[in-house]
Design a protein around this motif. Sequence first.
Motif, short mmCIF file in Angstrom:
data_model
loop_
_atom_site.label_atom_id
_atom_site.label_comp_id
_atom_site.label_asym_id
_atom_site.label_seq_id
_atom_site.Cartn_x
_atom_site.Cartn_y
_atom_site.Cartn_z
N ARG A 112 45.10 8.59 52.42
CA ARG A 112 43.61 8.16 51.13
C ARG A 112 43.49 8.32 50.53
O ARG A 112 43.50 7.08 49.40
N PHE A 113 43.73 9.40 50.12
CA PHE A 113 42.82 9.84 47.96
C PHE A 113 44.15 10.15 47.47
O PHE A 113 43.90 9.94 46.02
N VAL A 114 45.37 10.32 48.07
CA VAL A 114 46.36 10.89 46.78
C VAL A 114 48.06 10.44 46.83
O VAL A 114 48.01 10.20 45.71
N PHE A 115 47.93 9.92 47.73
CA PHE A 115 49.18 8.76 48.18
C PHE A 115 48.91 7.49 48.83
O PHE A 115 49.45 7.41 49.83
N PRO A 116 48.06 6.70 47.55
CA PRO A 116 48.11 5.17 48.84
C PRO A 116 48.47 5.13 49.08
O PRO A 116 49.97 4.12 48.13
N GLY A 117 48.97 4.01 50.21
CA GLY A 117 50.21 3.34 50.70
C GLY A 117 51.07 4.10 51.50
O GLY A 117 52.13 2.95 51.88
N VAL A 118 51.46 4.95 51.04
CA VAL A 118 52.56 5.95 51.66
C VAL A 118 52.12 6.04 53.02
O VAL A 118 51.34 6.07 53.77
N LEU A 119 53.39 5.54 54.00
CA LEU A 119 53.16 6.21 55.36
C LEU A 119 52.89 7.05 56.12
O LEU A 119 53.31 8.64 55.06
N GLU A 120 51.95 7.76 56.83
CA GLU A 120 51.83 9.03 57.13
C GLU A 120 53.30 9.75 57.88
O GLU A 120 53.44 10.70 57.43
#
Lengths: 370, 436
Positions: A112-120
């Motif tokens: 949400r805050f550091v790596f937006p758009g990255v898969l979990e």
Amino acid sequence: MNLRQGCIGRQESLCMAAIAACSSGLFTFDSSALYSLGNSAYITMLASAAIALIIFALAVNAMAASGHESLWALLRSGLGAFFSRVVALIYVLLLLACAAMLLSRFTLMMVRFVFPGVLEWKLIVYLAPVVFMLAWKGLESIGRTSRLFIWLLLISLLGSLLLAAFNYKTYRLAPYLGDGIKNILGLGIKNALLFFPALLGLLIVARGVHGPKMAKRTGYSAAIAAGLLCSSAQLCLGMTFSYSELSKMHSPMYRLTMNFRSGGYFQRLDKLLFFGWVISSMLAAGYYVYAASFLFAGAFEHNDIRPSVAVFSVLIIVFTMLMHSQAAIWGNIERVISGYGLLLAAIPLLLASLLARLKSPKKNMQEKES
Amino acid sequence: MKRSCSLLRKIAVAGLSLAMLLSSSCISSKSIDEYGYATVIGIDSGKTKAFFVSMLLQRGNGAEEGAESDLCTHVGVESEDLFEAVGLIESSLPFSLNLSRTAAIVFGEDIALNGGVEQLLSASLGMLNIRYYANLVSVRGRAEDFLGGIQSELNPNVAKLQYSFVDYSRRTGLIPSFTLSEFFESTFAHSSDILLPLGEFNPEIKKDSASENGAKDGGRNNSSAETEKEQSEKGEKEKSSQPLQKAADILGSTEYMPGQIKRLGGLQASMLGSGLFHKHRLIGYLNGLHTQVVLIVKGQFEKGRIQLPLPNGRIISVRLSAQSQPKIRLILGETPKATFEIALYANVEHPEIREYSNSDMEILISEFLKKRAEEVFLACQALGSDVFELRNTAVKLFRRTSDWEAFNWEAAFKEVAVAFEIAVYLDYNPSKSSVE
């Protein structure tokens, strides 16, 4: 025997348990449940820590009185071979769920805050191996690493609360008692599960922390410290955001750090502080996985803890992915945990404590002597 | 056996080290010059879509010295929301947009009037990495004009604009400071109504040559825009036929309103006074003085100057600063009653005035402020705007959340009878001379 337990001192065990309790208390609570009827969380957290401490105290006193050096011995003595294994499995799942909750929350914060758009899963593959390594190396590694990082973690937590102080307003806490004393007690009971696993871990590894008496002192200190810290954090959160805002946030602690005053150095500190919190969460998750593996090995008479650690580390990844996929099965599990979790955890333990005390060998010996 | 274990261990360590090296890098890395940073975002109503979104873009870290046209670009596009705007604007740029350094979001008058503020900001702006302490501004006229007006050689680093806003607000109290975070509090917590700093674009102020160059390089990207020639012809016609429409605040004053002050030079855009909102819709304006009064009553006033009219007709400057946080006593019931107790330090900046004693001067200042406060409160109350944050005091009177949520604060607010007790402590020595 390869249980990787060793022995750690009071400082190490206190740091380990306190970090686990604080991490769970600060980052894994359900915001919508905690704040929907007003914000009394700064009182609820104290009540939750107290309830968890009472259950822990009853169990550890029973262990000391009956001469049992670990939780498994207490369960076995109190509940018999079959039921003790059932209860042990429940505790194993509880500890793994707590570890997975920590991983899940931090992965969510990072996405949400550091790596937006990255898969979990791309972030979990960085966090899970650290948890695995900590649990693999054993109790001494977890304890000593916790002792090493405690000041960094305290500074990152207290620093975030202090830096956000310019924005604290007491009216945001109002109504000050939330929806009344009844609601506070109800939430206190439900949220005792935030602090209980850390204390449960101490009971499990009691032999590694110099026995039940030392585990008792450590547990008391850890619960009090965690209760006070979490309550202070909730007070600060409550003075920064109103309850209706908080009920819609999944990461209120991180949102607190994003409110730092504009301009200059402080506005970039949110990620630096987050770095400290990630370390605490991995230490806590490693502790939970180790405790679960130790209990499992004891319950099913394994001489080597390593297979359990490996399997459980994979299992927490599965649980974390289940949480992120918002699968119906996880929703059902969460409902059971939030509704009945404390009952499921406390009742067997208290029953085993009572029965073990009644059957205790120390007492029997004293009777024989007299 | 020992040798094979040792070899295995070495292989494991080497493999782990390699894995750590390969894992230690950025996920989707981008260098800083591949980004254009949107330092100010302007929102107006669009002709074919809901919004016209304009942005001032800065390359690099904004700290380099250089020609303003290289540093700042003005772009815009029509879109349904900010997310679409970012995608459409990027289609014409050789870099990616980055909104993490947005200092201010400026709302045009039409958007502010029709509820577009809440519509735009109710999206998940965090996904665009817009910082929660970005300032919100409302302007008379179009926000895109305002953005054009703040480009100037006086303001080469637009990123510093936010610092200037906040500093001006703190030093003078003539504009409020309001952030995105406070907007979310107002939305989700249904707390007090919002008061945004008010800006205006004055085309009569001569634009300097450097910012004209910047405007040429950037320019509008409105899908339904007229050509530049048509626009300048239209502009000349409008200028000659219609003087700049004067803005009045909710009490009818046109003094200390943005764009009304006769000045030479400076930015074409200026900020003074505030936009008054009720349920996130613009309902009126407050001029600079009335904004100061509101901030004094709310406890957000640090220091500033007022122009005090004396009984003999002379107008003097008085410097005010807050002594302590105002105290509010609120009694709810059949007839709700609120009393504001405010304490201020004052310094009359005319030591040659000797006809009034200290206590007389304190009374004059106190009565002046009290009268203004009452006027502004009654006007806001008539419009239903709780900009004095009485709601935040009312909530403290309730013990349970369910009781508070069942209480109709809006209806109670309309019945509140207010009293202001303003204590002024004068630092004014009549024996001082103007030489010292």
